[in-house]
Design an enzyme around this catalytic site. Sequence first.
Site, PDB file in Angstrom:
ATOM      1  N   LYS A 233     130.191  -8.751 -14.717  1.00 59.97           N
ATOM      2  CA  LYS A 233     129.609  -7.544 -14.140  1.00 59.97           C
ATOM      3  C   LYS A 233     128.756  -6.894 -15.221  1.00 59.97           C
ATOM      4  CE  LYS A 233     130.383  -2.879 -12.552  1.00 59.97           C
ATOM      5  NZ  LYS A 233     131.330  -1.749 -12.426  1.00 59.97           N
TER       6      LYS A 233
ATOM      7  N   GLY B 176     133.468   7.123 -10.846  1.00 56.26           N
ATOM      8  CA  GLY B 176     134.644   7.972 -10.967  1.00 56.26           C
ATOM      9  C   GLY B 176     134.576   9.304 -10.262  1.00 56.26           C
TER      10      GLY B 176
ATOM     11  N   GLY C 223     132.041   5.358  -7.073  1.00 56.04           N
ATOM     12  CA  GLY C 223     131.992   6.570  -6.270  1.00 56.04           C
ATOM     13  C   GLY C 223     132.869   6.599  -5.044  1.00 56.04           C
TER      14      GLY C 223
END
Length: 265
Positions: free
Chosen positions: A107, A168, A195
């Site tokens: 990632k 977050g 989110g």
Amino acid sequence: MSEDLLHIGPYTFRSRLFVGTGKYKDVDETRRALEASGAEVITVALRRVDLNARGGDSLMGMLLANRGRWTLLANTAGCYTADDAIRVCRLARELDLGPAGQPPIVKLEVIGDAKTLYPDNEQTLEAAKVLVKEGFVVLPYCIDDPIVCRKLEELGCAAVMPLAAPIGSGLGIRNEHNLAIIREHAKVPVIVDAGVGTASDAAIAMELGCDGVLMNTAIAQAKDPILMAEAMREGLGAGRKAFLAGRMPKRRYANASSPTALQIE
């Protein structure tokens, strides 16, 4: 649904829920939440874990002991330049965290602002170009911008990971319209990243046609992380089924669900 598989490059997954490993109170709670989520892909921020701690009570020890169950997705969280992110991905390759015989899957996250944690588009594109050429299966975290997603796909990224809201924040999906456009045009999987706050957010992402959802804080910071992990698993599954079923069209006025006249023979 048994054949509804997610294909990312050479990898195939049954679960469309990707889960992170940060912010839990201890390793045991992390393990139980991961198990409850049903996730097959588990993200690990290499710059934020002790890579030398391999005992059973350490995060890396627990993850490596379960690598036959989970695919570990190395994460470049905390990187602010393309060079730094590339270096972390090369470290992941050296650690050999992925399945044997498969190219390393990572990632890619290159942050542009410490307060919002929004990605740096220019640095992300630069890092992606290098990593794809080096044979990595690249999943880039990016802004919910259809143009940026298109450019990342054109570089050879195996998926795109547009944010739903700041990392977050728990704000849920802020721009359904952009995500729908991204999904409409992308030829690679679209994984909503960052989110998400609760199960309905995951369901909405899947109802829009997105291919998966990655989350961490929404589970780890819930009052009951294990129960929230189960809720996320069920919410994502329900959203996926609703998308595949095809929702009814929206109408401006009422439309009676029962016949207006009896049919008498």
